[in-house]
Design a protein around this motif. Structure first.
Motif, PDB file in Angstrom:
ATOM      1  N   UNK A  87     -16.388 -17.223  34.523  1.00 12.31           N
ATOM      2  CA  UNK A  87     -17.238 -16.743  33.424  1.00 12.31           C
ATOM      3  C   UNK A  87     -16.598 -17.060  32.077  1.00 12.31           C
ATOM      4  N   UNK A  88     -15.299 -16.831  31.968  1.00 10.60           N
ATOM      5  CA  UNK A  88     -14.583 -17.098  30.725  1.00 10.60           C
ATOM      6  C   UNK A  88     -14.659 -18.576  30.353  1.00 10.60           C
ATOM      7  N   UNK A  89     -14.497 -19.434  31.354  1.00 13.28           N
ATOM      8  CA  UNK A  89     -14.578 -20.879  31.095  1.00 13.28           C
ATOM      9  C   UNK A  89     -15.970 -21.257  30.603  1.00 13.28           C
ATOM     10  N   UNK A  90     -16.993 -20.820  31.334  1.00 15.04           N
ATOM     11  CA  UNK A  90     -18.346 -21.271  31.023  1.00 15.04           C
ATOM     12  C   UNK A  90     -18.865 -20.689  29.727  1.00 15.04           C
ATOM     13  N   UNK A 151      -5.814 -18.448  28.140  1.00 14.21           N
ATOM     14  CA  UNK A 151      -5.465 -17.877  26.833  1.00 14.21           C
ATOM     15  C   UNK A 151      -5.478 -18.952  25.751  1.00 14.21           C
ATOM     16  N   UNK A 152      -4.995 -20.139  26.099  1.00 14.31           N
ATOM     17  CA  UNK A 152      -4.958 -21.235  25.126  1.00 14.31           C
ATOM     18  C   UNK A 152      -6.360 -21.663  24.710  1.00 14.31           C
ATOM     19  N   UNK A 153      -7.264 -21.827  25.710  1.00 12.55           N
ATOM     20  CA  UNK A 153      -8.606 -22.265  25.311  1.00 12.55           C
ATOM     21  C   UNK A 153      -9.352 -21.152  24.571  1.00 12.55           C
ATOM     22  N   UNK A 154      -9.021 -19.897  24.867  1.00  9.79           N
ATOM     23  CA  UNK A 154      -9.642 -18.792  24.129  1.00  9.79           C
ATOM     24  C   UNK A 154      -9.203 -18.808  22.671  1.00  9.79           C
ATOM     25  N   UNK A 155      -7.913 -19.118  22.450  1.00 14.34           N
ATOM     26  CA  UNK A 155      -7.408 -19.194  21.072  1.00 14.34           C
ATOM     27  C   UNK A 155      -8.099 -20.325  20.316  1.00 14.34           C
ATOM     28  N   UNK A 237     -23.193 -18.710  13.595  1.00 14.00           N
ATOM     29  CA  UNK A 237     -22.372 -19.449  14.554  1.00 14.00           C
ATOM     30  C   UNK A 237     -20.901 -19.038  14.471  1.00 14.00           C
ATOM     31  N   UNK A 238     -20.445 -18.642  13.287  1.00 13.39           N
ATOM     32  CA  UNK A 238     -19.069 -18.162  13.155  1.00 13.39           C
ATOM     33  C   UNK A 238     -18.879 -16.854  13.916  1.00 13.39           C
ATOM     34  N   UNK A 239     -19.882 -15.961  13.845  1.00 17.41           N
ATOM     35  CA  UNK A 239     -19.788 -14.719  14.598  1.00 17.41           C
ATOM     36  C   UNK A 239     -19.741 -14.976  16.102  1.00 17.41           C
ATOM     37  N   UNK A 240     -20.487 -15.975  16.566  1.00 14.21           N
ATOM     38  CA  UNK A 240     -20.491 -16.309  17.992  1.00 14.21           C
ATOM     39  C   UNK A 240     -19.107 -16.770  18.442  1.00 14.21           C
ATOM     40  N   UNK A 241     -18.524 -17.711  17.704  1.00 17.48           N
ATOM     41  CA  UNK A 241     -17.183 -18.191  18.054  1.00 17.48           C
ATOM     42  C   UNK A 241     -16.156 -17.064  17.973  1.00 17.48           C
ATOM     43  N   UNK A 242     -16.285 -16.222  16.975  1.00 19.38           N
ATOM     44  CA  UNK A 242     -15.327 -15.143  16.750  1.00 19.38           C
ATOM     45  C   UNK A 242     -15.363 -14.129  17.905  1.00 19.38           C
ATOM     46  N   UNK A 247     -13.345 -12.133  23.242  1.00 22.41           N
ATOM     47  CA  UNK A 247     -13.642 -11.685  24.605  1.00 22.41           C
ATOM     48  C   UNK A 247     -12.907 -12.533  25.640  1.00 22.41           C
ATOM     49  N   UNK A 248     -12.950 -13.847  25.481  1.00 21.19           N
ATOM     50  CA  UNK A 248     -12.277 -14.719  26.444  1.00 21.19           C
ATOM     51  C   UNK A 248     -10.753 -14.619  26.319  1.00 21.19           C
ATOM     52  N   UNK A 249     -10.270 -14.300  25.101  1.00 19.78           N
ATOM     53  CA  UNK A 249      -8.837 -14.085  24.937  1.00 19.78           C
ATOM     54  C   UNK A 249      -8.388 -12.847  25.714  1.00 19.78           C
ATOM     55  N   UNK A 250      -9.202 -11.807  25.676  1.00 24.66           N
ATOM     56  CA  UNK A 250      -8.879 -10.588  26.422  1.00 24.66           C
ATOM     57  C   UNK A 250      -8.867 -10.863  27.925  1.00 24.66           C
ATOM     58  N   UNK A 251      -9.811 -11.690  28.395  1.00 27.28           N
ATOM     59  CA  UNK A 251      -9.838 -12.038  29.820  1.00 27.28           C
ATOM     60  C   UNK A 251      -8.610 -12.862  30.195  1.00 27.28           C
ATOM     61  N   UNK A 252      -8.247 -13.804  29.327  1.00 27.52           N
ATOM     62  CA  UNK A 252      -7.084 -14.646  29.610  1.00 27.52           C
ATOM     63  C   UNK A 252      -5.792 -13.844  29.711  1.00 27.52           C
TER      64      UNK A 252
END
Length: 538
Positions: A87-90, A151-155, A237-242, A247-252
């Protein structure tokens, strides 16, 4: 006791573990107990002692209920979090698609061709890093490397919040490709090390179902987040990336602590000592090459990879046919999947109607994928699944080809739904590659090469429907029909080729005495799926 001359004529390893191999496996797991310094020592050593007993006595040493309970706990502890990781990847991969509906091009002074360039850079970096990151995962250990990648891709995904122009956009696409390349084969290698060969297809199909369902969730999340447009002076779009980056950083970061591994005490909090031993023994007896992957001993992680290893995996004659099926097997459907909203809009539907009309196809795809994986595992036969999928596709592609221009658009929508919603069988092929590698290090490379093959197929799919062939793409559908026929022939060829090779090995093995078999197993230079005491999975 597992006998040295035990023969499994259906598929798999013939002499699963003879005495010398068993001693080697016990040494692997005992090495880990010497290395580990954390966790409940009593539970840990009890599990290793129990494992020695189970390897001696074989599957009869535990009851079906015990095995079922272990499998259910493994699903909950390993498979469930693997779905979260997917889920985090996709979610990270899909957000760039979602922002295309915003004014990001205007805000960054970019053109659509700049977006296409960014996607090309992403795919190139993704493919280039598939094998290197898979090797790193094998050397370092997936329980360390996979959370690091996440974690890296989330950053990087989070930093997309602050892109200002074409250059920063292209740089982030490159780094995302580097960070995500190799994740899928690494995840597959990790998950399959906890399961027997005839359990893998269904588990992988669950992960891929998560992958497809995330697309729906991602679109819904994007619609909600875009309502924040203008808050704090930020674009939508900035809010989406942010927010999705956080969220994905927390999962990582959480994955460092929640990803199951026998080198971590968290396992002992979920499984009893006997359950740990059963989990290990059932997998090792099914495929002894997975022993080191389960245990992550020092001897396992220091294995070196070289160009020769990569070359051997790429040219393995028992894997190449599956790689070809992976590259071409999904082209007839993925070509329509990639263009489904465009095709529907060409039929006169609005953007919103097109998005809604694509939902049944995605749902059908997930149902077909899990069903195909279930039957592949149940009957221990994978070769029929590509044939069934191609037979499913053929009539709908033919109808799309011969329909007159003024045909009712709902007929085309019906055909398109079933083309996109075909029984997606990549979990079946990926488990097939894993099972037929019969060596953990070749398996690591082979799964990565398979994923590269699928990505190359996606590139072929992306070029199948051309603008000068719109709106009905008859030339493209003609080519797709040819690919369908080729895939059917290839699947039948694989069945014939593997069956002939298994019969040859069975004949040679059957003519050997017990002592000759033991001597061969102890001294042969043949490795992995080349061994006479290994039967290719069908």
């Amino acid at each position: 006791m597992v006998e040295a001359d035990s023969v499994v004529t259906d598929y798999g390893s013939i002499s699963s573990i003879h005495n010398r191999e068993r001693e080697g496996l016990i040494k692997v797991v005992s090495d880990v107990s010497d290395e580990e310094t954390s966790g409940d020592s009593t539970t840990k050593y009890a599990a290793y002692g129990e494992l020695q007993t189970l390897l001696d006595e074989g599957p009869s040493a535990w009851t079906p209920d015990e095995e079922r309970r272990v499998r259910m706990k493994t699903d909950w502890r390993v498979l469930a979090w693997a779905c979260v990781m997917m889920f985090s990847l996709q979610i990270n991969r899909m957000n760039i698609v979602n922002v295309l509906t915003t004014d990001i091009f205007t805000d960054l002074n970019m053109q659509p061709n700049d977006y296409n360039l960014g996607q090309s850079i992403f795919v190139t970096c993704f493919l280039l890093f598939e094998i290197p990151t898979q090797i790193l995962s094998t050397i370092i250990g997936p329980e360390i490397w996979i959370p690091t990648m996440m974690t890296l891709w989330a950053i990087v995904g989070f930093l997309q919040t602050f892109i200002t122009d074409k250059t920063t956009y292209l740089v982030t696409r490159a780094f995302l490709g580097m960070c995500q390349g190799g994740f899928i084969p690494g995840l597959v290698l990790y998950v399959t090390s906890f399961y027997k060969s005839d359990e893998m297809s269904v588990r992988l199909s669950v992960i891929w179902t998560t992958n497809h369902m995330t697309n729906v969730v991602s679109a819904l999340l994007a619609s909600a987040i875009f309502e924040l447009d203008g808050r704090l002076g930020w674009h939508n779009w900035q809010w989406l990336f942010f927010l999705e980056g956080l969220a994905t950083m927390a999962i990582g970061i959480s994955t460092y602590f929640l990803m199951a591994s026998f080198r971590r005490p968290v396992i002992s909090r979920v499984f009893t000592a006997r359950e740990q031993a059963i989990l290990r023994a059932r997998v090792i007896l099914d495929d002894s090459s997975k022993a080191k992957a389960l245990e992550r001993s020092r001897s396992a992680v220091m294995t070196k990879f070289g160009i020769k290893d990569v070359f051997n995996a790429v040219t393995d004659k028992y894997l190449v046919p599956i790689f070809i099926l992976g590259m071409l097997g999904f082209v007839p459907s993925v070509a329509s999947y990639q263009f489904i909203t465009i095709i529907l809009r060409n039929f006169g539907y609005t953007t919103q109607e097109s998005n809604f009309l694509s939902i049944p196809a995605n749902t059908l795809l997930c149902i077909g994928m899990v069903t195909a994986a279930h039957f592949a595992d149940k009957y221990r036969r994978r070769w029929p699944m590509p044939i069934i999928a191609m037979i499913w596709l053929l009539p709908f592609l033919i109808v799309e080809l011969v329909l007159p221009d003024d045909a009712d658009r709902w007929v085309r929508v019906f055909c398109l739904t079933f083309i996109v919603g075909f029984p997606y069988f990549t979990p079946v092929l990926m488990s097939w590659v894993s099972a037929n590698s019969n060596d953990q290090h070749k398996r690591a490379l082979a799964v990565a090469i398979y994923n590269i093959s699928v990505q190359l197929g996606n590139i072929i799919s992306a070029n199948m429907y051309r603008a000068d062939d719109a709106p009905f793409y008859r030339r493209g559908n003609s080519i797709l029909i040819g690919i369908v026929v080729f895939n059917i022939c290839m699947a039948f060829f694989v069945r014939w080729f593997f069956s002939r090779e298994n019969k040859r090995r069975e004949q040679i093995w059957g003519n050997m005495t017990e002592l000759e078999r033991i001597y061969y197993s102890s001294t042969t230079t043949e490795v992995a799926n080349q061994r006479l005491d290994f039967r290719l999975h069908m």
